[in-house]
Design a protein around this motif. Structure first.
Motif, PDB file in Angstrom:
ATOM      1  N   THR A 157     -36.398 -32.183 103.553  1.00  0.00           N
ATOM      2  CA  THR A 157     -37.234 -31.908 104.818  1.00  0.00           C
ATOM      3  C   THR A 157     -35.871 -31.139 106.069  1.00  0.00           C
ATOM      4  N   GLY A 158     -35.041 -32.660 105.223  1.00  0.00           N
ATOM      5  CA  GLY A 158     -33.911 -32.881 107.117  1.00  0.00           C
ATOM      6  C   GLY A 158     -32.405 -32.088 106.897  1.00  0.00           C
ATOM      7  N   VAL A 159     -33.166 -30.789 105.931  1.00  0.00           N
ATOM      8  CA  VAL A 159     -31.770 -29.784 105.373  1.00  0.00           C
ATOM      9  C   VAL A 159     -32.553 -28.169 106.563  1.00  0.00           C
ATOM     10  N   GLY A 160     -31.412 -27.737 107.274  1.00  0.00           N
ATOM     11  CA  GLY A 160     -31.128 -26.510 107.825  1.00  0.00           C
ATOM     12  C   GLY A 160     -30.269 -25.553 106.923  1.00  0.00           C
ATOM     13  N   PHE A 161     -30.204 -24.570 107.255  1.00  0.00           N
ATOM     14  CA  PHE A 161     -29.378 -23.089 107.139  1.00  0.00           C
ATOM     15  C   PHE A 161     -29.118 -21.965 107.287  1.00  0.00           C
ATOM     16  N   ALA A 162     -27.773 -21.967 107.164  1.00  0.00           N
ATOM     17  CA  ALA A 162     -26.908 -21.093 107.905  1.00  0.00           C
ATOM     18  C   ALA A 162     -26.339 -20.051 107.433  1.00  0.00           C
ATOM     19  N   LEU A 163     -26.445 -18.719 107.434  1.00  0.00           N
ATOM     20  CA  LEU A 163     -26.025 -18.029 106.640  1.00  0.00           C
ATOM     21  C   LEU A 163     -25.058 -17.315 107.698  1.00  0.00           C
ATOM     22  N   GLY A 164     -23.280 -17.098 106.880  1.00  0.00           N
ATOM     23  CA  GLY A 164     -22.081 -16.848 107.259  1.00  0.00           C
ATOM     24  C   GLY A 164     -20.922 -17.219 106.366  1.00  0.00           C
ATOM     25  N   ASP A 165     -19.552 -16.551 107.124  1.00  0.00           N
ATOM     26  CA  ASP A 165     -18.478 -16.375 106.251  1.00  0.00           C
ATOM     27  C   ASP A 165     -18.139 -18.373 106.510  1.00  0.00           C
ATOM     28  N   TRP A 166     -17.461 -19.281 105.564  1.00  0.00           N
ATOM     29  CA  TRP A 166     -17.534 -20.447 106.387  1.00  0.00           C
ATOM     30  C   TRP A 166     -17.739 -20.397 107.586  1.00  0.00           C
ATOM     31  N   TRP A 167     -16.794 -21.173 108.671  1.00  0.00           N
ATOM     32  CA  TRP A 167     -17.523 -21.654 109.895  1.00  0.00           C
ATOM     33  C   TRP A 167     -18.097 -20.503 110.985  1.00  0.00           C
ATOM     34  N   ALA A 168     -17.794 -19.445 110.521  1.00  0.00           N
ATOM     35  CA  ALA A 168     -18.693 -18.307 111.061  1.00  0.00           C
ATOM     36  C   ALA A 168     -19.715 -18.710 111.387  1.00  0.00           C
TER      37      ALA A 168
END
Ligand SMILES: C[S@@+](CC[C@H](N)C(=O)[O-])C[C@H]1O[C@@H](n2cnc3c(N)ncnc32)[C@H](O)[C@@H]1O
Length: 284
Positions: A156-167
């Motif tokens: 449950t402690g994981v969030g997700f983000a889509l994008g090119d490396w640091w972006a």
């Protein structure tokens, strides 16, 4: 017409025995122990058909993990498919190196860049339930697999983000205690990319520029600004890339730069630490 036994199906499928047994377990829904004890029993027609279909895919060169739909990583089962790299045993060493360095760090903030199946991010979150883990990937399909794995495993402690490396990172976020990545690191022209086993895996998960170091260069360059003082960057890389990765880490100002051998003694993980401010330094 008499039905074939499991032993007969396994013997006739022209696959290495371990693969054939794993496929038989999947097709029968029975355990390895059951199949060994009851191998002379006839397979149900639907199960025998499922076995033949899966065995044909394996014979055609598809990795066993895709045929089965899962791969074990750090003692847990992760679902995998063609959108994600099959997690490798050497990546368990990367996770263990991160966990060691987080010992004694309360409620760590962690980042997994290029999460694929989510194996690294979910394992970190499950081993450190007090951690907040952000998992990113440039592939929406991979992130969907990672999210499904994390949910199924209760990470449950994981969030997700889509994008090119640091972006991919939300602007203004707090810095991380550790950044972990197993990025693509094979050179674009490396003949290994033609290997039948790798042909099935997503090309975006494997190759990264003429020397295979483009993604690593981007990650190393951007990491100091996203780490707390004393925070760690841990990178998996090719067995011949240790000197090049250490050189990039040192040039980016990291301390404690080292390459850690895997269980076979191969250079597969390099680490560096963002320097602590010296006494008297102004902290910005
Ligand atoms: C070698 S795979 C590692 C997957 C997973 N972390 C593991 O260890 O099994 C590299 C991952 O990086 C992702 N990736 C490739 N280019 C990327 C980029 N520009 N930005 C973010 N992720 C990227 C790929 O989609 C892939 O999931």
């Amino acid at each position: 017409m008499s039905r074939a036994s499991w032993d007969a199906l396994i013997a006739a499928c022209a696959l290495p025995r371990l693969d054939a047994r794993a496929i038989a377990e999947q097709a029968s829904g029975r355990s390895r122990t059951w199949l060994i004890a009851h191998g002379d029993e006839s397979a149900e027609p639907a199960a025998a058909h499922a076995f033949d279909t899966l065995a044909a895919r394996r014979r055609a060169g598809e990795p066993l993990a895709y045929v089965l739909g899962w791969r074990e990583f750090h003692g847990r089962r992760f679902e995998v498919g063609p959108a994600v790299l099959v997690p490798r045993p050497e990546t368990e060493g990367l996770v263990d190196a991160a966990l060691e360095r987080l010992d004694g760090v309360p409620a760590p903030r962690l980042l997994d860049l290029g999460t694929g199946s989510g194996a690294i991010a979910a394992t970190l979150a499950l081993e450190r339930p007090d951690a907040a883990v952000l998992a990113t990937d440039a592939s929406a399909e991979a992130l969907a697999v990672a999210r499904a794995n994390a949910t199924r495993l209760g990470a449950t402690g994981v969030g997700f983000a889509l994008g090119d490396w640091w972006a991919a990172l939300p602007p203004g976020g707090a810095p991380f205690d550790a950044i972990v990545s197993n990025p693509p690191y094979i050179a674009d022209a490396d003949p290994h990319l033609l290997d039948p086993a790798l042909r099935h895996e997503p090309p975006g998960a494997l190759a990264s520029g003429p020397e295979g170091l483009d993604a690593i260069g981007t990650i190393v360059a951007g990491a100091p600004a996203r780490l707390v003082a004393g925070g760690w960057l841990l990178l998996e890389h090719g067995r011949d890339q240790g000197p090049a990765v250490r050189d990039r880490l040192l040039r980016a100002g990291f301390e404690g730069v080292a390459t850690l051998p895997d269980l076979q003694g191969l250079d597969r993980v390099s680490v560096g630490r963002r320097p602590q401010p010296a006494a008297g330094d102004r902290v910005v």
